[in-house]
Design a protein around this motif. Sequence first.
Motif, PDB file in Angstrom:
ATOM      1  N   LYS A 283       0.823  -1.213   0.000  1.00 39.08           N
ATOM      2  CA  LYS A 283       0.000   0.000   0.000  1.00 39.08           C
ATOM      3  C   LYS A 283       0.854   1.260   0.000  1.00 39.08           C
ATOM      4  N   SER A 284       2.174   1.094   0.009  1.00 41.57           N
ATOM      5  CA  SER A 284       3.086   2.239   0.130  1.00 41.57           C
ATOM      6  C   SER A 284       2.916   3.197  -1.034  1.00 41.57           C
ATOM      7  N   ASP A 285       3.206   4.451  -0.764  1.00 41.50           N
ATOM      8  CA  ASP A 285       3.044   5.515  -1.752  1.00 41.50           C
ATOM      9  C   ASP A 285       4.253   5.532  -2.683  1.00 41.50           C
ATOM     10  N   CYS A 286       4.255   4.607  -3.635  1.00 39.84           N
ATOM     11  CA  CYS A 286       5.352   4.484  -4.594  1.00 39.84           C
ATOM     12  C   CYS A 286       4.728   4.566  -5.991  1.00 39.84           C
ATOM     13  N   ARG A 287       4.918   5.689  -6.650  1.00 44.39           N
ATOM     14  CA  ARG A 287       4.176   5.987  -7.875  1.00 44.39           C
ATOM     15  C   ARG A 287       4.455   5.008  -9.016  1.00 44.39           C
ATOM     16  N   LEU A 288       5.658   4.462  -9.064  1.00 46.82           N
ATOM     17  CA  LEU A 288       6.031   3.576 -10.165  1.00 46.82           C
ATOM     18  C   LEU A 288       5.735   2.108  -9.887  1.00 46.82           C
ATOM     19  N   LEU A 289       5.239   1.821  -8.686  1.00 47.69           N
ATOM     20  CA  LEU A 289       5.015   0.437  -8.296  1.00 47.69           C
ATOM     21  C   LEU A 289       3.774  -0.131  -8.984  1.00 47.69           C
ATOM     22  N   ALA A 290       3.968  -1.229  -9.699  1.00 44.57           N
ATOM     23  CA  ALA A 290       2.863  -1.968 -10.321  1.00 44.57           C
ATOM     24  C   ALA A 290       2.999  -3.421  -9.892  1.00 44.57           C
ATOM     25  N   LEU A 291       1.959  -3.952  -9.259  1.00 43.64           N
ATOM     26  CA  LEU A 291       2.054  -5.305  -8.716  1.00 43.64           C
ATOM     27  C   LEU A 291       2.299  -6.352  -9.792  1.00 43.64           C
ATOM     28  N   LYS A 292       1.835  -6.084 -11.007  1.00 46.18           N
ATOM     29  CA  LYS A 292       2.037  -7.059 -12.083  1.00 46.18           C
ATOM     30  C   LYS A 292       3.516  -7.243 -12.403  1.00 46.18           C
ATOM     31  N   ASP A 293       4.336  -6.230 -12.084  1.00 51.29           N
ATOM     32  CA  ASP A 293       5.781  -6.364 -12.328  1.00 51.29           C
ATOM     33  C   ASP A 293       6.407  -7.445 -11.462  1.00 51.29           C
ATOM     34  N   MET A 294       5.743  -7.788 -10.354  1.00 52.42           N
ATOM     35  CA  MET A 294       6.235  -8.833  -9.467  1.00 52.42           C
ATOM     36  C   MET A 294       5.398 -10.109  -9.583  1.00 52.42           C
ATOM     37  N   GLY A 295       4.515 -10.135 -10.578  1.00 56.23           N
ATOM     38  CA  GLY A 295       3.729 -11.339 -10.834  1.00 56.23           C
ATOM     39  C   GLY A 295       2.462 -11.481 -10.028  1.00 56.23           C
ATOM     40  N   PHE A 296       2.034 -10.415  -9.332  1.00 63.10           N
ATOM     41  CA  PHE A 296       0.807 -10.480  -8.529  1.00 63.10           C
ATOM     42  C   PHE A 296      -0.418 -10.440  -9.439  1.00 63.10           C
ATOM     43  N   PRO A 297      -1.334 -11.418  -9.325  1.00 57.44           N
ATOM     44  CA  PRO A 297      -2.608 -11.304 -10.047  1.00 57.44           C
ATOM     45  C   PRO A 297      -3.501 -10.283  -9.342  1.00 57.44           C
TER      46      PRO A 297
END
Length: 309
Positions: A283-297
């Motif tokens: 939930k951290s405020d990281c603008r470039l973070l996309a969960l799909k980049d780590m394989g999260f569905p």
Amino acid sequence: MTDRIDYTKTPLTLAEQVARLKERGLVFDDESKAIAYLFNISYYRLRAYTYPFQENGEDSEHNFIREDIYFKDIIDLYCFDRRMRSLIFNAIEKVEVAMRTKIVQVYAESTGDSHWYNDENLYRFGYEDLMEHIEADVNRSNEDFIKHYNFRYNDPPMPPSWMALEVVSFTTLSRLFQSLKLDNRKEYITEQFGLKKVAILENWLHAISNLRNCCAHHSRVWNRRFIVSVSLPYNTLYPFMDRTTIGQIRTNKLFAALSCIAYILDIISPGSDFKKHIKELLKSDCRLLALKDMGFPKYWQSLPVWRER
């Protein structure tokens, strides 16, 4: 193979590093602050976090493909990754300690031999190579109990299993378990981790030990394709994932390994806050973070393995 050439690049000052990133399209709010960051976190280390947002063809100038990416965004992503590595490393410690304990107890008790790991008859392959790794790890150890054994005892030259396997690396421990012959002892240990197939636990140990080494050496885990893909079973002893979901998971990405760790922790460390901390971090405020980049569905939190027990 292309012809090799001489390396002729010269070192850049911190100011020149900022200038080069600006030239490539990265936005800076405070260049002096950025210089201070680059003196603590190297330009080359941060390259792992800028790379996905740059043109990276053979003849490219490595320009940023978006015009709205700030140096602060890259730092935020780096800090997220550092916190993720810390959570993972602490969780893997519990998995590693439990695995060491179970292997030593089960085999020492069943053989009645303090030095059972030296018995070549227990292994199906890789005995000599494994013994070399165990000996190297033991000789490298600075633990007092290893020193005490070497001072007090002449034979056997190596310490008993509960000492020796306490100081070997997780990689060596993983190799040992894989090398052991398939029998009811390996099956019993596998069941203690909620799995029905020994091959699955062997794979998980290999993948988790690889992930542990990435964390220990401060390597990026965000957006990484791991060299050891995880085998995801649908017939586990406790709720994990359904067959359809497993078919959609990218098994060389972080989410797959995290799911295995979360599953094991629910068994060996009931009440562990690992899943809670992972959810809070994401939930951290990281603008470039996309969960799909780590394989999260998208629906990952509703999967049985990620529900709070």
